[in-house]
Design an enzyme around this catalytic site. Structure first.
Site, PDB file in Angstrom:
ATOM      1  N   ASP A   1      21.925  58.857  75.999  1.00 13.15           N
ATOM      2  CA  ASP A   1      22.289  57.638  76.735  1.00 13.15           C
ATOM      3  C   ASP A   1      22.016  57.846  78.232  1.00 13.15           C
ATOM      4  OD1 ASP A   1      24.339  59.511  77.116  1.00 13.15           O
ATOM      5  OD2 ASP A   1      25.908  57.988  77.272  1.00 13.15           O
TER       6      ASP A   1
ATOM      7  N   HIS B   1      26.121  68.545  82.318  1.00 18.63           N
ATOM      8  CA  HIS B   1      26.699  68.693  80.969  1.00 18.63           C
ATOM      9  C   HIS B   1      25.644  68.736  79.853  1.00 18.63           C
ATOM     10  CE1 HIS B   1      30.646  67.614  82.691  1.00 18.63           C
ATOM     11  NE2 HIS B   1      30.020  66.635  83.332  1.00 18.63           N
ATOM     12  N   ASP B   2      24.854  67.656  79.778  1.00 17.02           N
ATOM     13  CA  ASP B   2      23.972  67.482  78.615  1.00 17.02           C
ATOM     14  C   ASP B   2      22.893  68.559  78.504  1.00 17.02           C
ATOM     15  OD1 ASP B   2      25.388  65.220  77.939  1.00 17.02           O
ATOM     16  OD2 ASP B   2      23.992  63.840  78.907  1.00 17.02           O
TER      17      ASP B   2
ATOM     18  N   ASP C   1      21.548  63.483  80.883  1.00 16.18           N
ATOM     19  CA  ASP C   1      20.677  63.290  79.714  1.00 16.18           C
ATOM     20  C   ASP C   1      19.217  63.423  80.156  1.00 16.18           C
ATOM     21  OD1 ASP C   1      22.604  61.556  77.570  1.00 16.18           O
ATOM     22  OD2 ASP C   1      23.065  61.257  79.676  1.00 16.18           O
TER      23      ASP C   1
ATOM     24  N   ASN D   1      26.646  55.665  78.583  1.00 17.89           N
ATOM     25  CA  ASN D   1      26.803  55.678  80.042  1.00 17.89           C
ATOM     26  C   ASN D   1      26.601  54.285  80.628  1.00 17.89           C
ATOM     27  OD1 ASN D   1      27.439  58.363  80.582  1.00 17.89           O
ATOM     28  ND2 ASN D   1      25.299  58.970  80.397  1.00 17.89           N
TER      29      ASN D   1
ATOM     30  N   PHE E   1      34.282  61.967  77.646  1.00 15.88           N
ATOM     31  CA  PHE E   1      33.714  60.616  77.587  1.00 15.88           C
ATOM     32  C   PHE E   1      32.950  60.303  76.287  1.00 15.88           C
ATOM     33  CE2 PHE E   1      30.100  57.747  78.256  1.00 15.88           C
ATOM     34  CZ  PHE E   1      30.779  56.583  78.584  1.00 15.88           C
ATOM     35  N   ASN E   2      32.021  61.162  75.865  1.00 21.86           N
ATOM     36  CA  ASN E   2      31.183  60.819  74.698  1.00 21.86           C
ATOM     37  C   ASN E   2      32.023  60.658  73.430  1.00 21.86           C
ATOM     38  OD1 ASN E   2      28.798  60.860  76.136  1.00 21.86           O
ATOM     39  ND2 ASN E   2      28.350  63.004  75.646  1.00 21.86           N
TER      40      ASN E   2
ATOM     41  N   THR F   1      23.487  63.687  73.011  1.00 23.52           N
ATOM     42  CA  THR F   1      24.101  63.813  74.342  1.00 23.52           C
ATOM     43  C   THR F   1      24.787  62.520  74.789  1.00 23.52           C
ATOM     44  OG1 THR F   1      22.025  63.250  75.439  1.00 23.52           O
ATOM     45  CG2 THR F   1      22.437  65.586  75.051  1.00 23.52           C
TER      46      THR F   1
HETATM   47  C1  BDR Z   1      29.134  63.256  79.205  1.00 23.30           C
HETATM   48  O1  BDR Z   1      29.436  61.906  79.564  1.00 23.30           O
HETATM   49  C2  BDR Z   1      28.332  61.280  80.155  1.00 23.30           C
HETATM   50  O2  BDR Z   1      28.735  60.552  81.261  1.00 23.30           O
HETATM   51  C3  BDR Z   1      27.331  62.370  80.460  1.00 23.30           C
HETATM   52  O3  BDR Z   1      26.007  61.888  80.330  1.00 23.30           O
HETATM   53  C4  BDR Z   1      27.643  63.430  79.451  1.00 23.30           C
HETATM   54  O4  BDR Z   1      26.950  63.200  78.241  1.00 23.30           O
HETATM   55  C5  BDR Z   1      30.034  64.185  79.987  1.00 23.30           C
HETATM   56  O5  BDR Z   1      31.368  63.944  79.675  1.00 23.30           O
HETATM   57 CA    CA Z   2      25.060  61.690  78.118  1.00 25.56          CA
END
Ligand code: BDR
Ligand code: CA
Length: 309
Positions: A9, A238-239, A14, A39, A166-167, A125
């Site tokens: 996303d 992160h991703d 990503d 996102n 979040f994901n 991701t």
């Molecule tokens: C995740 O949430 C999204 O905002 C980022 O792309 C990442 O995948 C981090 O918590």
């Molecule tokens: Ca992401």
């Protein structure tokens, strides 16, 4: 050589992960890229994927998938990624010409798996909506999936809430389906991804190095600034842990647990829980990444981006 399907996303991090994957055609056979609402809206994140694939002169097929979670409402991460979902770089209008498959991501992923004689690794991701639907609608694909490498969750804390990342929080019902599907999972959650950061000074080194470096510089500069509102002094990518893990698993350490996802409406909704008892209730196998050699992580990224310029 690993066969990869990349569901995402984009999203600043990503995008960086996608660039690193595209920079390693000898190690990663990227079979397809799919997008999911997360996102930002599905429309925005698909445009962003078009931009990234165009910028890297990629030839990989792109399909868009689900625009909202399985059950609950959709809340994009505008505060972290901006109105476009990938604020920062300015792309030329022509980048919208990157072709999008007429298939929905779920059928697209199934087809790609069916057409591949070897096992396939799924990298996810974003929220796990597309992947959950794939596994529920076409359960026969499970036998052809080697592992699912996920950015999501966290055993020690959350980011969108105290408990949830979040994901996973965006679509906990989907995440539960994926984590309990019986497929080996690698979980790059906040435990490791917040250690997988880049510093302000390191971000500056991308400036003026070439066209892809310039995009990375703009992406990371925006992400660095937006990270300050969450208290970050450096910028966790992160991703990128997912692709870096596939390229060099030795730079990570982790533990195997049975992991479940909280789907009720409590304050723990979206939380990932590892059963750390000696005799866990379920036997699903999730390899949870817990630490990374940050300099190696950073250097792998530097090398990848330089090769795309
Ligand atoms: C995740 O949430 C999204 O905002 C980022 O792309 C990442 O995948 C981090 O918590
Ligand atoms: Ca992401």
């Amino acid at each position: 050589m690993k066969n990869i399907l990349f569901d995402c996303d984009p999203g600043h991090d990503d995008a960086i992960a996608l660039f690193e994957a595209l920079a390693h055609p000898q190690e990663l056979n990227l079979l397809g890229v799919s997008t999911v609402g997360g996102n930002q809206t599905l429309e925005n994140v698909t445009k962003n994927a078009q931009h990234i694939l165009s910028a890297a002169h990629a030839k990989v097929e792109l399909a868009s998938g689900q625009d909202r979670p399985l059950v609950k409402e959709f809340y994009p991460a505008t505060n972290a990624h901006g109105d476009s979902g990938m604020d920062g770089p300015v792309f030329k209008g022509t980048d919208y010409n990157y072709p999008i498959s007429s298939q929905n991501a779920v059928t697209f992923l199934r087809k790609k798996i069916q057409l591949t004689s070897d096992l396939v690794t799924i990298v996810a991701t974003g929220p796990l909506t597309n992947i959950a639907l794939l596994l529920k609608t076409f359960p026969e694909v499970k036998d052809s999936i080697d592992q699912i490498v996920i950015m999501g969750g966290g055993l020690s804390h959350g980011n969108i809430t105290k408990a949830a990342e979040f994901n996973i929080w965006t679509d906990p019902e989907a995440a539960k389906i994926v984590f309990t599907a019986g497929i080996p999972i690698v979980m790059a959650g906040l435990d490791v991804t917040e250690r997988a950061y880049i510093t302000y000074d390191e971000i500056q080194t991308f400036k003026g190095q070439g066209s892809v470096s310039e995009i990375v510089y703009e992406l990371l500069s925006f992400y660095y600034e937006s990270g300050k509102q969450f208290g970050f002094k450096n910028s966790p990518i992160h991703d990128l842990c997912t692709i870096s893990y596939l390229l060099d698993p030795e730079m990570f350490v982790g533990e195997t647990y049975s992991v479940d996802v909280v789907t009720d409406d409590s304050s723990a909704r979206g939380m990932t829980i590892a059963d750390k008892r000696l005799l866990p209730e379920n036997k699903n196998s999730t390899f949870v990444l817990l630490d990374v050699q940050r300099e190696k992580y950073r250097d792998l990224l530097f090398k990848a981006i330089a090769s795309l310029n």
